[in-house]
Design a protein around this motif. Structure first.
Motif, PDB file in Angstrom:
ATOM      1  N   ARG A 141       0.734  -1.259  -0.046  1.00  0.00           N
ATOM      2  CA  ARG A 141      -0.013  -0.094  -0.015  1.00  0.00           C
ATOM      3  C   ARG A 141       0.932   1.136  -0.089  1.00  0.00           C
ATOM      4  O   ARG A 141       0.404   2.377  -0.715  1.00  0.00           O
ATOM      5  N   ALA A 142       1.927   1.338   0.593  1.00  0.00           N
ATOM      6  CA  ALA A 142       2.982   2.218   0.866  1.00  0.00           C
ATOM      7  C   ALA A 142       3.339   2.561  -0.792  1.00  0.00           C
ATOM      8  O   ALA A 142       3.658   3.596  -1.063  1.00  0.00           O
ATOM      9  N   VAL A 143       3.954   1.648  -1.109  1.00  0.00           N
ATOM     10  CA  VAL A 143       4.527   1.541  -2.558  1.00  0.00           C
ATOM     11  C   VAL A 143       3.508   2.201  -3.621  1.00  0.00           C
ATOM     12  O   VAL A 143       3.790   3.177  -4.422  1.00  0.00           O
ATOM     13  N   TYR A 197       1.166   6.648  -6.974  1.00  0.00           N
ATOM     14  CA  TYR A 197      -0.040   7.344  -7.163  1.00  0.00           C
ATOM     15  C   TYR A 197       0.075   8.901  -7.017  1.00  0.00           C
ATOM     16  O   TYR A 197      -0.412   9.529  -7.761  1.00  0.00           O
ATOM     17  N   GLY A 198       0.464   8.957  -5.741  1.00  0.00           N
ATOM     18  CA  GLY A 198       0.865  10.689  -5.399  1.00  0.00           C
ATOM     19  C   GLY A 198       1.747  11.322  -6.486  1.00  0.00           C
ATOM     20  O   GLY A 198       1.681  12.489  -6.579  1.00  0.00           O
ATOM     21  N   TRP A 199       2.784  10.723  -6.668  1.00  0.00           N
ATOM     22  CA  TRP A 199       3.936  11.045  -7.751  1.00  0.00           C
ATOM     23  C   TRP A 199       3.133  11.188  -9.036  1.00  0.00           C
ATOM     24  O   TRP A 199       3.548  12.360  -9.728  1.00  0.00           O
ATOM     25  N   SER A 200       2.516  10.329  -9.505  1.00  0.00           N
ATOM     26  CA  SER A 200       1.948  10.358 -11.052  1.00  0.00           C
ATOM     27  C   SER A 200       0.775  11.493 -10.804  1.00  0.00           C
ATOM     28  O   SER A 200       0.708  12.059 -12.064  1.00  0.00           O
ATOM     29  N   THR A 201      -0.019  11.596  -9.818  1.00  0.00           N
ATOM     30  CA  THR A 201      -0.957  12.958  -9.823  1.00  0.00           C
ATOM     31  C   THR A 201      -0.545  14.032  -9.536  1.00  0.00           C
ATOM     32  O   THR A 201      -1.334  15.079  -9.900  1.00  0.00           O
ATOM     33  N   GLY A 259       6.300  11.424  -3.673  1.00  0.00           N
ATOM     34  CA  GLY A 259       5.954   9.710  -3.624  1.00  0.00           C
ATOM     35  C   GLY A 259       6.840   8.788  -4.263  1.00  0.00           C
ATOM     36  O   GLY A 259       7.085   7.698  -3.529  1.00  0.00           O
ATOM     37  N   LEU A 260       7.435   9.132  -5.164  1.00  0.00           N
ATOM     38  CA  LEU A 260       8.260   8.162  -6.044  1.00  0.00           C
ATOM     39  C   LEU A 260       9.669   7.997  -5.203  1.00  0.00           C
ATOM     40  O   LEU A 260       9.903   6.686  -5.066  1.00  0.00           O
ATOM     41  N   GLY A 261      10.038   8.931  -4.534  1.00  0.00           N
ATOM     42  CA  GLY A 261      11.145   8.550  -3.563  1.00  0.00           C
ATOM     43  C   GLY A 261      10.797   7.597  -2.638  1.00  0.00           C
ATOM     44  O   GLY A 261      11.479   6.978  -1.960  1.00  0.00           O
ATOM     45  N   ARG A 262       9.633   7.991  -1.841  1.00  0.00           N
ATOM     46  CA  ARG A 262       8.835   7.298  -0.775  1.00  0.00           C
ATOM     47  C   ARG A 262       8.983   5.619  -1.100  1.00  0.00           C
ATOM     48  O   ARG A 262       9.102   4.727  -0.425  1.00  0.00           O
ATOM     49  N   ALA A 263       8.278   5.504  -2.480  1.00  0.00           N
ATOM     50  CA  ALA A 263       8.218   4.098  -2.855  1.00  0.00           C
ATOM     51  C   ALA A 263       9.450   3.488  -3.098  1.00  0.00           C
ATOM     52  O   ALA A 263       9.624   2.309  -2.637  1.00  0.00           O
ATOM     53  N   ALA A 264      10.618   4.353  -3.663  1.00  0.00           N
ATOM     54  CA  ALA A 264      11.731   3.653  -3.859  1.00  0.00           C
ATOM     55  C   ALA A 264      12.395   3.113  -2.579  1.00  0.00           C
ATOM     56  O   ALA A 264      13.055   2.306  -2.404  1.00  0.00           O
ATOM     57  N   ALA A 265      12.199   4.039  -1.335  1.00  0.00           N
ATOM     58  CA  ALA A 265      12.755   3.943  -0.147  1.00  0.00           C
ATOM     59  C   ALA A 265      12.246   2.566   0.357  1.00  0.00           C
ATOM     60  O   ALA A 265      12.880   1.703   1.155  1.00  0.00           O
ATOM     61  N   VAL A 266      10.894   2.487   0.371  1.00  0.00           N
ATOM     62  CA  VAL A 266      10.373   1.241   0.752  1.00  0.00           C
ATOM     63  C   VAL A 266      10.882  -0.087  -0.010  1.00  0.00           C
ATOM     64  O   VAL A 266      11.219  -1.042   0.895  1.00  0.00           O
ATOM     65  N   LEU A 267      10.971  -0.102  -1.183  1.00  0.00           N
ATOM     66  CA  LEU A 267      11.579  -1.251  -1.872  1.00  0.00           C
ATOM     67  C   LEU A 267      12.935  -1.459  -1.467  1.00  0.00           C
ATOM     68  O   LEU A 267      13.249  -2.741  -1.348  1.00  0.00           O
ATOM     69  N   ALA A 268      13.819  -0.504  -1.265  1.00  0.00           N
ATOM     70  CA  ALA A 268      15.226  -0.622  -1.018  1.00  0.00           C
ATOM     71  C   ALA A 268      15.330  -1.133   0.532  1.00  0.00           C
ATOM     72  O   ALA A 268      16.005  -2.107   0.651  1.00  0.00           O
ATOM     73  N   VAL A 269      14.546  -0.664   1.289  1.00  0.00           N
ATOM     74  CA  VAL A 269      14.423  -1.265   2.771  1.00  0.00           C
ATOM     75  C   VAL A 269      14.134  -2.839   2.909  1.00  0.00           C
ATOM     76  O   VAL A 269      14.807  -3.600   3.356  1.00  0.00           O
ATOM     77  N   LEU A 270      13.205  -2.955   1.834  1.00  0.00           N
ATOM     78  CA  LEU A 270      12.843  -4.426   1.754  1.00  0.00           C
ATOM     79  C   LEU A 270      13.913  -5.270   1.217  1.00  0.00           C
ATOM     80  O   LEU A 270      14.110  -6.410   1.880  1.00  0.00           O
ATOM     81  N   ALA A 271      14.416  -4.940   0.415  1.00  0.00           N
ATOM     82  CA  ALA A 271      15.462  -5.630  -0.422  1.00  0.00           C
ATOM     83  C   ALA A 271      16.539  -5.722   0.684  1.00  0.00           C
ATOM     84  O   ALA A 271      17.319  -7.013   0.895  1.00  0.00           O
ATOM     85  N   PHE A 272      16.870  -4.657   1.314  1.00  0.00           N
ATOM     86  CA  PHE A 272      18.199  -4.826   2.181  1.00  0.00           C
ATOM     87  C   PHE A 272      17.778  -5.736   3.440  1.00  0.00           C
ATOM     88  O   PHE A 272      18.683  -6.344   3.924  1.00  0.00           O
ATOM     89  N   THR A 273      16.642  -5.600   3.991  1.00  0.00           N
ATOM     90  CA  THR A 273      16.537  -6.445   5.099  1.00  0.00           C
ATOM     91  C   THR A 273      16.259  -7.765   4.601  1.00  0.00           C
ATOM     92  O   THR A 273      16.868  -8.864   5.384  1.00  0.00           O
TER      93      THR A 273
END
Length: 332
Positions: A269-271, A276-280, A286-300
């Motif tokens: 949901r966060a991604v 969505y927030g960035w695109s609208t 928003g895109l930076g937040r989505a990227a941060a979530v994916l990076a955190v998930l990958a590193f964890t």
């Protein structure tokens, strides 16, 4: 007639290790002095820093000051505090987490239920330099705070947050205290010692409960250095390593149940919200937040797999006996 049961007595343990948090530490001690329900005692444990200990002795005179009797690290310092505690309940505060005036009062009320073994509270971040735009609230666990997806009302949980937690003293002693192989050591961002001890506590008392009360608030100082991408990824990697250690002790299902729900529900949901927030245009970051979530998930995830593969801490070392875990038998 109804019998009157007085509230349990509480010992507050504050562990500290660095002079850099001096002003914050004094504020934390002051916040405990100003509680609507005063604790029976306040124990400040200094983790292998003689200069800090001497300065506290010269300035603070209304708390019990002691140097850690365990090995360097947060778990050893907490166990030292437990060993000195003489109350029904032991509450723990970080040296940079200032308690709200009704903090103890809100925690202690749940101990009327004999099945409650531990109670933790909400941890709200106080960003030294403001929240970074890419640092969404679903990632606040990285800085030791309550995160999006946690209960908004008092609820049963698997574990409490280390910066704001309490346990029955008898429970801590029955399980042998905090595991010395886990937990933060100075600036090394390992953790999960509170997760492991909560799981062991429940395993030893089937039918018992751990409670999270978000209204029992502490305000946790977050320095600018912990809002960086570098720290975010380093902490995520370390969390993966720590979870691998815990899973060796208590089993993968117990160690990772809430994390699986978090990954399946909160992070997608966060991604999606970020993109969505960035695109609208409603959230340019928003895109930076989505990227941060994916990076955190990958590193964890990578840290967890690395920890499982390396087995750098053996099961025998992690599952040490209560006598090895708890130095209070030496300090009493």
């Amino acid at each position: 007639m109804y019998a009157f049961n007085p509230p349990p007595t509480v010992s507050v343990v504050i562990c500290c290790y660095t002079m850099a948090r001096w002003e914050l530490l004094l504020d934390v001690i002051g916040s405990v002095r100003n509680q609507t329900m005063p604790p029976k005692e306040v124990i400040v444990v200094v983790d292998h820093n003689e200069d800090l200990y001497k300065r506290l002795v010269a300035v603070v005179d209304d708390v019990t000051l002691v140097e850690s009797a365990g090995p360097r690290g947060l778990s050893g310092a907490r166990n030292t505090g437990v060993g000195l505690a003489d109350s029904d309940v032991v509450a723990f505060l970080d040296d940079d987490a200032q308690a709200a005036p009704d903090w103890l009062e809100r925690l202690v009320v749940f101990y009327d239920d004999p099945d409650v073994l531990a109670v933790g509270g909400g941890v709200q971040p106080v960003w030294e330099s403001g929240r970074p735009a890419y640092f969404g609230e679903e990632l606040d666990w990285i800085v030791g705070c309550s995160h999006r997806g946690m209960p908004k009302v008092a609820s049963e949980v698997r574990n409490v947050i280390g910066a704001n937690m309490s346990f029955r003293l008898e429970v801590l002693r029955q399980v042998g205290g905090f595991n010395l192989a886990l937990g933060r050591q100075g600036t090394k961002p390992l953790g999960c010692e509170e997760t492991e001890i909560c799981i062991r506590s429940i395993m030893g008392s089937p039918g018992s409960r751990i409670v999270y009360e978000p209204a029992a608030v502490v305000h946790h100082h977050v320095p600018a250095s912990r809002g960086t991408v570098r720290y975010m990824l380093a902490r995520s990697w370390s969390e993966g390593l720590s979870k691998a250690q815990v899973s060796e002790i208590v089993g993968h299902k117990r160690a990772l149940g809430p994390e699986r729900r978090y990954v399946r529900s909160i992070l997608p949901r966060a991604v999606a919200a970020g993109i969505y927030g960035w695109s609208t245009g409603s959230n340019p970051q928003g895109l930076g937040r989505a990227a941060a979530v994916l990076a955190v998930l990958a590193f964890t995830s990578a840290g967890y797999l690395r920890g499982r593969r390396l087995g750098h801490v053996s099961t025998t070392q992690l599952s040490r006996t209560a006598d090895q875990r708890a130095p209070w038998r030496e300090v009493q």
